[in-house]
Write an enzyme that holds these catalytic residues in place. Structure first.
Site, PDB file in Angstrom:
ATOM      1  N   HIS A 299       1.421  25.306  44.896  1.00  0.00           N
ATOM      2  CA  HIS A 299       1.005  26.610  45.308  1.00  0.00           C
ATOM      3  C   HIS A 299       0.689  26.650  46.783  1.00  0.00           C
ATOM      4  O   HIS A 299      -0.101  25.600  47.290  1.00  0.00           O
ATOM      5  CB  HIS A 299       0.048  26.977  44.318  1.00  0.00           C
TER       6      HIS A 299
ATOM      7  N   ASP B 107      39.924  25.041  44.708  1.00  0.00           N
ATOM      8  CA  ASP B 107      40.042  26.211  44.696  1.00  0.00           C
ATOM      9  C   ASP B 107      41.504  26.646  44.061  1.00  0.00           C
ATOM     10  O   ASP B 107      41.631  27.376  43.249  1.00  0.00           O
ATOM     11  CB  ASP B 107      40.197  27.086  46.087  1.00  0.00           C
TER      12      ASP B 107
ATOM     13  N   GLY C 288      32.143  42.072  47.239  1.00  0.00           N
ATOM     14  CA  GLY C 288      31.754  40.628  46.638  1.00  0.00           C
ATOM     15  C   GLY C 288      30.779  39.989  47.543  1.00  0.00           C
ATOM     16  O   GLY C 288      30.530  40.462  48.461  1.00  0.00           O
TER      17      GLY C 288
END
Length: 480
Positions: free
Chosen positions: A460, A324, A188
């Site tokens: 650009h 988490d 991962g």
């Protein structure tokens, strides 16, 4: 908003990014706020995760760049052999950790947050017990309580760690030594990032993946092109479909490999060290959750989209969880966003969190990033809602800036609703993919259509034109 009948208006358990943002946001809005932390301020990300690992990736990335004679030759540059000092690279990471930890602590203090060093736990409704570092144990009352205890590395059964020859990402960020031959269990983002670091610094790596393909959590097309460079093009022997049944520390470390399907022995590897990168588990065992009747799902605390803790599907009054420990998206910026959303709801400003628009990145060289739905999930949504899924690809090899950098091996895949043009997700591999994904994340957050986005002018020559090309291709495929 303050209520004098409680010790604090808000008590936050855990000072990682989720807890930090929650405490800071609460204090800045006039709430008497306390934050409890048993380890280092800043939690996993600052001390053992994204911050030190990015410092290691930055330094090792320079080494890789300077050592790539073929790449430099393309510019007409001839460099001398590269030398580096492992300890100074490690010191760079440690100094960065110390700086950010100090800044974070000072920020909370300036906001008026009370910092309590100790281990927090629930003691019932609106009550938090804390065992301080000094040994003193007391119970505090808070009108609202936010759990933000984070996660720890997952070590599968059968694997013994000693912190030196067999270790997790917690120890890997210290870069205490460079094993000649390192095995990494898991492919991962954690395994990939450390493979990037260790191979750049001269280590030979064997990558062990239990699932049937390497990089199983990534878009298959992105994984294919990324693996060609990040794995096949480096001193990495990647093996999929094999399970590390047992790992014993020592010199050498012994790894017993078995076939994932049959559990038949494959071979026993002897390597210098093993990094266990098999994911993370919530830090919730010591929270005394039963005091509030909370039942976890594999350790994760159930919450709704307002971050209220749920018991039997119903929200517990004045109890919240972020980061988490909720298991939603185990990313530092997700935790931070959840922290502010929870506090806004406490303040009476109803908010929910849009997980689809939160991007993720892997900081390899080049990078990988994604946002929104996977192609499989997008197909499922299209079938369910009755629309045709659109998918276009934009290649870095057609981009002037990527060509100028001699870094043109890259791909962006854009997923969209062919009927409305709504952007559903994107997956990128290539130079600065972690920065490019934010533009698409913003479009997902606003549920914008590629018909509108295709008219936006991009600078650009920049890499952002990779995104512009994808938008224009997609717009042509949308129903008029």
């Amino acid at each position: 908003m303050s209520d004098g009948s409680f010790d604090f208006d808000v008590i936050v358990i855990g000072a990682g990014y989720g807890g930090f943002d929650a405490a800071k946001h609460a204090a800045e809005h006039g709430l008497r706020t306390a934050i409890i932390e048993s380890r280092d301020m800043g939690g996993t990300c600052v001390n053992r995760g994204c911050v030190p690992s990015k410092a290691l990736l930055a330094a090792s990335g320079r080494v890789r760049e300077l050592a790539d004679a073929e790449h430099l030759k393309g510019f007409g540059i001839h460099a001398a052999p590269v030398r580096f000092e492992r300890q100074k690279i490690a010191d760079h990471a440690n100094q960065l950790v110390a700086t950010i930890r100090t800044n974070l602590t000072k920020t909370l203090e300036r906001a008026g947050v009370t910092i309590i060093r100790g281990t927090g736990r629930l003691e019932g409704a609106q009550k938090v017990g804390v065992r301080e570092v000094s040994g003193v144990d007391r119970v505090l009352t808070g009108r609202d309580v936010i759990i933000a205890t984070g996660s720890d590395p997952f070590v599968p059964p059968g694997i013994e760690t000693d912190g030196r020859t067999v270790f997790t990402s917690d120890e890997a960020v210290n870069l205490e030594w460079l094993p000649r031959w390192l095995a990494i269990v898991g492919s991962g983002y954690i395994g990939l990032e450390f493979a990037d670091v260790y191979t750049a610094l001269g280590c030979e790596v064997t990558m062990i993946e239990a699932l049937d393909r390497v990089m199983p959590t990534f878009d298959p097309d992105i994984a294919k092109i990324a693996a060609r460079n990040l794995i096949d093009g480096r001193d990495i022997d990647a093996r999929s479909g094999v399970l590390a049944k047992s790992i014993k520390p020592g010199a050498p470390v012994q790894i017993e490999l078995v076939d994932m399907q049959t559990r038949e022995p494959v071979e026993t590897l002897e390597v210098d060290a093993v990094l266990v990168a098999t994911g993370r588990v919530p830090t919730s065992k010591e929270l005394n959750l039963e005091a509030c009747g909370i039942e976890t799902n594999r350790g994760f605390i159930p919450v709704d989209d307002q971050l209220r803790v749920l018991v039997n599907g119903a929200p517990v009054p004045h109890l919240w969880a972020v980061g988490d420990v909720t298991g939603k998206m185990m990313l530092a910026h997700t935790a931070a966003a959840q922290g502010t959303v929870a506090v806004d709801n406490i303040l009476g400003h109803p908010r929910t969190i849009d997980y689809r628009s939160i991007p993720a990145a892997t900081f390899t060289h080049p990078e990988i990033s994604s946002v929104g739905l996977s192609e499989a999930d997008a197909k499922e949504l299209a079938a369910k809602e009755g629309f045709e899924l659109g998918s276009v690809r934009s290649y870095f090899k057609a981009n002037s800036k990527a060509l100028a950098e001699l870094e043109s091996d890259g791909l962006m895949k854009l997923l969209f609703n062919k009927a409305t043009g709504e952007v559903l997700g994107a997956h990128i591999y290539g130079l600065h993919a972690a920065d490019l994904i934010q533009e698409i994340a913003n479009a997902v957050a606003r549920r914008q259509s590629v018909k509108q986005l295709a008219n936006e002018v991009h600078t650009h020559p920049t890499l952002s034109e990779v995104v512009e090309v994808a938008y224009k291709q997609a717009a042509m495929a949308v129903a008029a």
